[in-house]
Write a protein that holds these residues in place. Structure first.
Motif, mmCIF file in Angstrom:
data_model
loop_
_atom_site.group_PDB
_atom_site.id
_atom_site.type_symbol
_atom_site.label_atom_id
_atom_site.label_comp_id
_atom_site.label_asym_id
_atom_site.label_seq_id
_atom_site.Cartn_x
_atom_site.Cartn_y
_atom_site.Cartn_z
ATOM 1 N N ALA A 134 0.839 -1.209 0.000
ATOM 2 C CA ALA A 134 0.000 0.000 0.000
ATOM 3 C C ALA A 134 0.871 1.256 0.000
ATOM 4 O O ALA A 134 0.584 2.215 -0.716
ATOM 5 C CB ALA A 134 -0.939 -0.010 1.194
ATOM 6 N N ILE A 135 1.934 1.243 0.790
ATOM 7 C CA ILE A 135 2.825 2.414 0.828
ATOM 8 C C ILE A 135 3.498 2.609 -0.529
ATOM 9 O O ILE A 135 3.626 3.732 -1.016
ATOM 10 C CB ILE A 135 3.869 2.277 1.952
ATOM 11 C CG1 ILE A 135 3.162 2.276 3.310
ATOM 12 C CG2 ILE A 135 4.892 3.416 1.898
ATOM 13 C CD1 ILE A 135 4.063 1.920 4.481
ATOM 14 N N ALA A 142 6.972 -1.793 7.818
ATOM 15 C CA ALA A 142 6.448 -1.274 6.553
ATOM 16 C C ALA A 142 7.010 0.110 6.277
ATOM 17 O O ALA A 142 7.187 0.497 5.122
ATOM 18 C CB ALA A 142 4.922 -1.251 6.579
ATOM 19 N N GLY A 143 7.299 0.854 7.324
ATOM 20 C CA GLY A 143 7.898 2.177 7.149
ATOM 21 C C GLY A 143 9.283 2.070 6.534
ATOM 22 O O GLY A 143 9.609 2.781 5.579
ATOM 23 N N ILE A 144 10.101 1.169 7.039
ATOM 24 C CA ILE A 144 11.441 0.959 6.465
ATOM 25 C C ILE A 144 11.323 0.405 5.043
ATOM 26 O O ILE A 144 11.962 0.892 4.113
ATOM 27 C CB ILE A 144 12.275 -0.007 7.332
ATOM 28 C CG1 ILE A 144 12.560 0.623 8.704
ATOM 29 C CG2 ILE A 144 13.585 -0.376 6.629
ATOM 30 C CD1 ILE A 144 13.190 -0.340 9.696
ATOM 31 N N GLY A 201 8.892 0.549 2.948
ATOM 32 C CA GLY A 201 8.252 1.448 1.999
ATOM 33 C C GLY A 201 8.990 2.769 1.841
ATOM 34 O O GLY A 201 8.596 3.611 1.046
ATOM 35 N N GLY A 202 10.072 2.932 2.603
ATOM 36 C CA GLY A 202 10.846 4.164 2.478
ATOM 37 C C GLY A 202 10.134 5.381 3.041
ATOM 38 O O GLY A 202 10.245 6.480 2.487
ATOM 39 N N ALA A 203 9.405 5.210 4.143
ATOM 40 C CA ALA A 203 8.671 6.339 4.733
ATOM 41 C C ALA A 203 9.634 7.353 5.334
ATOM 42 O O ALA A 203 10.710 6.996 5.809
ATOM 43 C CB ALA A 203 7.713 5.835 5.803
ATOM 44 N N GLU A 204 9.210 8.621 5.311
ATOM 45 C CA GLU A 204 10.044 9.671 5.864
ATOM 46 C C GLU A 204 9.893 9.756 7.384
ATOM 47 O O GLU A 204 10.818 10.133 8.100
ATOM 48 C CB GLU A 204 9.697 11.028 5.233
ATOM 49 C CG GLU A 204 10.433 11.280 3.933
ATOM 50 C CD GLU A 204 9.973 10.362 2.810
ATOM 51 O OE1 GLU A 204 8.775 10.083 2.711
ATOM 52 O OE2 GLU A 204 10.838 9.896 2.039
ATOM 53 N N VAL A 205 8.710 9.440 7.885
ATOM 54 C CA VAL A 205 8.452 9.499 9.325
ATOM 55 C C VAL A 205 7.675 8.257 9.725
ATOM 56 O O VAL A 205 6.760 7.847 9.008
ATOM 57 C CB VAL A 205 7.636 10.770 9.691
ATOM 58 C CG1 VAL A 205 7.314 10.792 11.186
ATOM 59 C CG2 VAL A 205 8.372 12.027 9.267
ATOM 60 N N VAL A 206 8.050 7.642 10.848
ATOM 61 C CA VAL A 206 7.336 6.480 11.374
ATOM 62 C C VAL A 206 6.958 6.775 12.829
ATOM 63 O O VAL A 206 7.838 7.057 13.651
ATOM 64 C CB VAL A 206 8.215 5.216 11.312
ATOM 65 C CG1 VAL A 206 7.510 4.041 11.987
ATOM 66 C CG2 VAL A 206 8.566 4.874 9.866
ATOM 67 N N LEU A 207 5.668 6.738 13.125
ATOM 68 C CA LEU A 207 5.207 7.033 14.487
ATOM 69 C C LEU A 207 4.697 5.756 15.153
ATOM 70 O O LEU A 207 3.833 5.078 14.609
ATOM 71 C CB LEU A 207 4.098 8.086 14.452
ATOM 72 C CG LEU A 207 4.466 9.399 13.752
ATOM 73 C CD1 LEU A 207 3.297 10.377 13.788
ATOM 74 C CD2 LEU A 207 5.707 10.019 14.383
ATOM 75 N N ARG A 240 15.758 2.884 15.139
ATOM 76 C CA ARG A 240 16.860 3.723 14.709
ATOM 77 C C ARG A 240 17.075 3.629 13.188
ATOM 78 O O ARG A 240 17.350 4.639 12.524
ATOM 79 C CB ARG A 240 18.135 3.303 15.447
ATOM 80 C CG ARG A 240 19.186 4.400 15.585
ATOM 81 C CD ARG A 240 20.307 3.932 16.483
ATOM 82 N NE ARG A 240 21.078 2.862 15.898
ATOM 83 C CZ ARG A 240 22.102 3.054 15.036
ATOM 84 N NH1 ARG A 240 22.487 4.273 14.722
ATOM 85 N NH2 ARG A 240 22.759 2.035 14.548
ATOM 86 N N VAL A 241 16.961 2.408 12.637
ATOM 87 C CA VAL A 241 17.098 2.246 11.184
ATOM 88 C C VAL A 241 15.995 3.028 10.474
ATOM 89 O O VAL A 241 16.240 3.701 9.469
ATOM 90 C CB VAL A 241 17.058 0.752 10.797
ATOM 91 C CG1 VAL A 241 16.920 0.597 9.284
ATOM 92 C CG2 VAL A 241 18.323 0.044 11.281
ATOM 93 N N ALA A 242 14.765 2.947 11.022
ATOM 94 C CA ALA A 242 13.660 3.696 10.408
ATOM 95 C C ALA A 242 14.004 5.176 10.347
ATOM 96 O O ALA A 242 13.725 5.852 9.353
ATOM 97 C CB ALA A 242 12.373 3.476 11.199
ATOM 98 N N LYS A 243 14.615 5.697 11.391
ATOM 99 C CA LYS A 243 14.981 7.120 11.406
ATOM 100 C C LYS A 243 16.153 7.414 10.474
ATOM 101 O O LYS A 243 16.151 8.408 9.763
ATOM 102 C CB LYS A 243 15.359 7.542 12.834
ATOM 103 C CG LYS A 243 14.161 7.946 13.652
ATOM 104 C CD LYS A 243 14.608 8.682 14.898
ATOM 105 C CE LYS A 243 13.548 8.517 15.959
ATOM 106 N NZ LYS A 243 13.460 7.118 16.464
ATOM 107 N N ALA A 244 17.148 6.527 10.498
ATOM 108 C CA ALA A 244 18.359 6.770 9.703
ATOM 109 C C ALA A 244 18.034 6.869 8.218
ATOM 110 O O ALA A 244 18.677 7.614 7.481
ATOM 111 C CB ALA A 244 19.373 5.657 9.946
ATOM 112 N N LEU A 245 17.030 6.100 7.774
ATOM 113 C CA LEU A 245 16.750 6.042 6.340
ATOM 114 C C LEU A 245 15.665 7.012 5.906
ATOM 115 O O LEU A 245 15.236 7.007 4.763
ATOM 116 C CB LEU A 245 16.405 4.606 5.958
ATOM 117 C CG LEU A 245 17.515 3.604 6.306
ATOM 118 C CD1 LEU A 245 17.154 2.227 5.825
ATOM 119 C CD2 LEU A 245 18.846 4.036 5.708
ATOM 120 N N ALA A 246 15.187 7.856 6.811
ATOM 121 C CA ALA A 246 14.142 8.835 6.468
ATOM 122 C C ALA A 246 14.665 9.787 5.403
ATOM 123 O O ALA A 246 15.818 10.200 5.436
ATOM 124 C CB ALA A 246 13.722 9.596 7.708
#
Lengths: 340, 340, 340, 340
Positions: D148-149, D179-181, D183-189, D334-340
């Protein structure tokens, strides 16, 4: 009414949608009885039957294959015709819905000549049944082939390779043309247009020098070299003169590898093209054909095939389509070339 | 020739296939120059242009969206028309290819009246552009909606629920009808046929007692209750009178839950319907339209829209389609009902 | 720091996720420079480099293949080692991230011995790299193989056939075991367990008599008959002693067809297993490995491989894994058998 | 032995794989009898049973949902415990396999205290069951959310929009992070990290000015603002204090739209996340858990949960996991943030 139903020839996705529609429309709208024959014409000869109701068709819509089973079996050869008539009489079948391709439609025509009321529903992943814009199964096959080409594309690009992909299509290049355009293939080889290997080689050399150092070539299994061309050979055939899966793909790969020196690999898609969950298009097509077939029988319109024309369902007399083949129109072949 | 190209209105899968085809056919076959405008008509007003060549279109065929960007922007409102003409003159544009839906085609018509040569390419996931059997994007949307219904189906069955799925379709129920048939929905609600909630409730009660204790209901966002029916209400509209995503789905869910007592849940598919990799059908359609648009311009046939009819590409005069809407034919609505 | 980056060996989905993570973490977190070598070790020998920044990695996350290109090339054979050292010095590379399988890790080990700081990232669709629970690419390959088996399953059932599916896996049967379980295969043949064709034939005869008249057999390309078994033969090998795609699948199909008389068909999945958009698992694995590799280098931990263990990222000394192979554990092989 | 089997709580893909494995291993390996209870604990209370054999489990492996049905029902509230014991005695159940999430495991614990031998199998798309690396259903949910992303990404980019995607995850942000990582999301909450809307707004402003004018924000439904942050508010809860689907997503969208002025749209994925055909990973996990559960019972190891640790199947005492929650580890966040 007691209506017989069979699926014949090679299986493909969307058959279950048609079976379900025949049963739902037959029982629900008109109160007919639907008698299924197992394994195509073989089940008619053997008297292998099942009365179909709502329980039989539960959850089959998204499923590939055919819940009735199928077989490549021709009742008119080997004296099966008497058996066919005997079974139909024993089962008190008033009309017969035959879902199938060329072979099944042929047999259906023969049975019609014996006085049985027939409505045919066209299915073939090759999409070469004459008289209808679409046959059940083709659309899913194009989807599968395109997805495979998408996958192979990333490898071709990463490794600087020529990737040859052989797809189905013995007498017409529908899958090759459609999946070739959709997958962005550089070359598409079809039965409609005999090819000259030297022209392909020249094109690849130019492309790899000027634009990109990889290429995708899609080959229909029925493609063949032009007479008198640089690679004029007889494609190897099987025992009964039939096309052998992989034969033309292997030959084309070898010729390209040898003539260009480019690293060239072959993938033969094979059976995956005819299985698995049908696309929405094949489910809808099967559903519309199934409803239309029951409507036709109920209204006394028989010895016809359901067909899609101009996005509408119509009925085509069986005799109009006998022995004819629907090939890929020039416009589509031209688009495939333009976008190489 | 210098040919302008823009994509307008909501984005959808298949636009990049059309862009690629315009560039490949324009450059490769005829040696034209293709000037892209960014973000639809907004880019024409702002003079935001990019000259397109082979590098720009690399690898875009399987990608959703539009590499040119798009915007919902009407140049003729807010006095943008002079700006449009100024930009086209400054860029020496001899003809303009506009890929879009109703809004874009409207603007194209206005620009054509100013003397600019136009070829339009229809796109809309709603499939309601008049004059063509298919518009770019519709087919992928049906695929996505059907896949979602397939997923929701297993939950409905496991939990004995009524699942309501709202899909796009403001003025026509194409996605709802197609995905409804393909997903095996029990009820399909479309703008074409105002509904009576009491009839639906009755049907669900009967079904859950007699056959199965779950149901799928597909609702087009433009569906509405029949005047004088049990649930005769004004569907809540937005600030500008526009349909609000989720409004009708929520109301239908609530009514069913309250009237039947069945556990009822709503899913609003929303934006996922217009994104992601296009199906082969949309890639092929975009490719054929793109090639045909460039051919038309080169041959001097302008102020037309490329269209698919009877599986062939034809050109339709813009004036023939202005202000018209293509709705779902009765046969398809009937099949949806027959297979419930 | 100036960090080199290369992808070597066969391509697979998830490499771009790792490349993107190395660039994002390297530039964004630490301000390193990332120097990409094109086409694996070949690019190091040839000095074929590209400095990577955010523009290079745009939109590559969901793409298969590797934007750096790759090649099967061993620098230590053919005296390339001096060239490697010369390029690394010329480019002032302080550490090198090598994404690859056995061959690449081998070369990396050699380069490490020359004094270059190395961090390796494991990738191989065969999943046989020692020291890590998962390697990049394996997960997507299992998905593709399972999807193919799902498709072939409906055909097997409709036609009452034995369908043999050959998947990749030269030295370990990871794909065969996983896709065999996921696809519900009746028989799974792996390099780990040499097979006896007579036992398989017996099992199939029993199954087709007692339960169902179709079967799916998944064969890893490195599977082989047990010594002294009924079908004790040398599997045909290639010119350099390598396993030939299709060889074992063809032999197994033929033996089953002849010994059982069941209609038996072969599908060789081939290259589609290593291409196309990566699954979320491979994207996440590549992303985590990429971040961890840059962190390791920055913290001075080198001559290690990033690895997944117990769902955590750890670093494993290169010497610990050299020359070792990770095969399928008994429990998984046993589950495959239990569910036949 | 007579072994009971039930699936409780919300349905998810992979349950049928576990059911099939329990039946195949139970009947085939040990000759046990497997008694299924319909609709979770409700079926135990009501005595709604079905004896399972090979015919029941045919073709269910690739199907989502649960062929036994399920319900959110707690036997220990409302005095159902006596009924539970009465049914188990009447059916002569010697041990009970419970497939479920927190609620089901809780009930299982209670039933175990009454002296019934229990083996639990963890399932939850939220992946927050303590003691196991993976629970059935999570992996498929991540796949669906990532797809979906991917789709929404192309729309975000074409329209220069901020797209907010709300995914499931009430107490832990597993789906959102993965899914955030992927899908390449900019922000994951996530629930793990309360957010400050002003920091997000600042980040988006910077990004849209410096890099790209679109963004993807993935929000777990249990995410909440940090106390004392700019957007410190109580997220609206339901009647029973439960989290309402869409609530946090809608609020986050509104705040971003208002504070940045960027065109912002929300998609709430909802029920599609828990339906449809399971990924190979969920099929394999369900299969391994099912085999292990039957093995455990047969070997007298009960009051345990099957678990995956370090890629191996282990048994964990029920008391060790009671009341605990597995949240997302720092490295993944941390990976989710690093790749934002």
């Amino acid at each position: 009414m007691r209506i017989g139903l069979l699926t014949g020839g090679g299986d493909c996705p969307g058959l279950n949608a048609a079976i379900r529609a025949v049963v739902k429309q037959g029982l629900g709208e008109y109160g007919h009885q639907i008698i299924g024959f197992r394994n195509g014409w073989k089940g008619v000869v053997d008297g292998d039957v099942v009365q179909l109701d709502r329980a039989n068709i539960r959850n089959i819509l998204p499923q590939g294959g055919t819940m009735l089973g199928t077989a490549r079996f021709h009742p008119h050869s080997a004296g099966g015709m008497e058996q066919v008539m005997a079974t139909l009489e024993a089962e008190r079948i008033e009309a017969l819905i035959c879902i199938g391709g060329d072979g099944t439609l042929n047999a259906a025509q023969k049975v019609a000549e014996e006085g049985i009321k027939i409505v045919a529903i066209p299915k073939t992943i090759d999409n070469d049944v004459y008289g209808t814009d679409l046959s059940i199964g083709y659309h899913t096959a194009v989807n599968i082939a395109t997805e495979a080409i998408d996958r192979i594309h990333t490898t071709a690009e990463s490794h600087n390779r020529v990737m040859v992909v052989e797809v189905m299509g013995r007498h017409a290049g529908w899958i090759a043309s459609a999946a070739g355009i959709a997958g962005g293939a550089e070359v598409v080889l079809t039965p409609e247009e005999p090819f000259d290997i030297e022209k392909i080689v020249k094109f690849l050399r130019h492309r790899h020098k000027a634009h990109a150092n990889f290429s995708i070539i899609v080959v229909a299994e029925g493609a063949a070299p032009a007479k008198g061309s640089a690679m004029d050979f007889e494609v190897q055939l099987g025992q009964y003169g039939e096309i052998i899966a992989g034969a033309i793909g292997e030959r084309v790969s070898k010729e390209i590898q040898e003539r260009t020196g480019f690293d060239t690999r072959l993938t033969v898609l094979g059976h995956v093209q005819r299985g698995g969950t049908p696309t929405p298009t094949d489910r809808i097509l099967g559903s519309r054909f199934g409803v239309a077939a029951v409507d036709a029988i109920t209204q006394g319109q028989t010895n016809v095939m359901t067909a899609l024309r101009n996005d509408e369902i119509v009925l085509v007399p069986l005799e109009e389509i006998a022995g004819k083949l629907k090939t890929v129109p020039d416009e589509l072949l031209r688009v495939a070339k333009a976008l190489a």
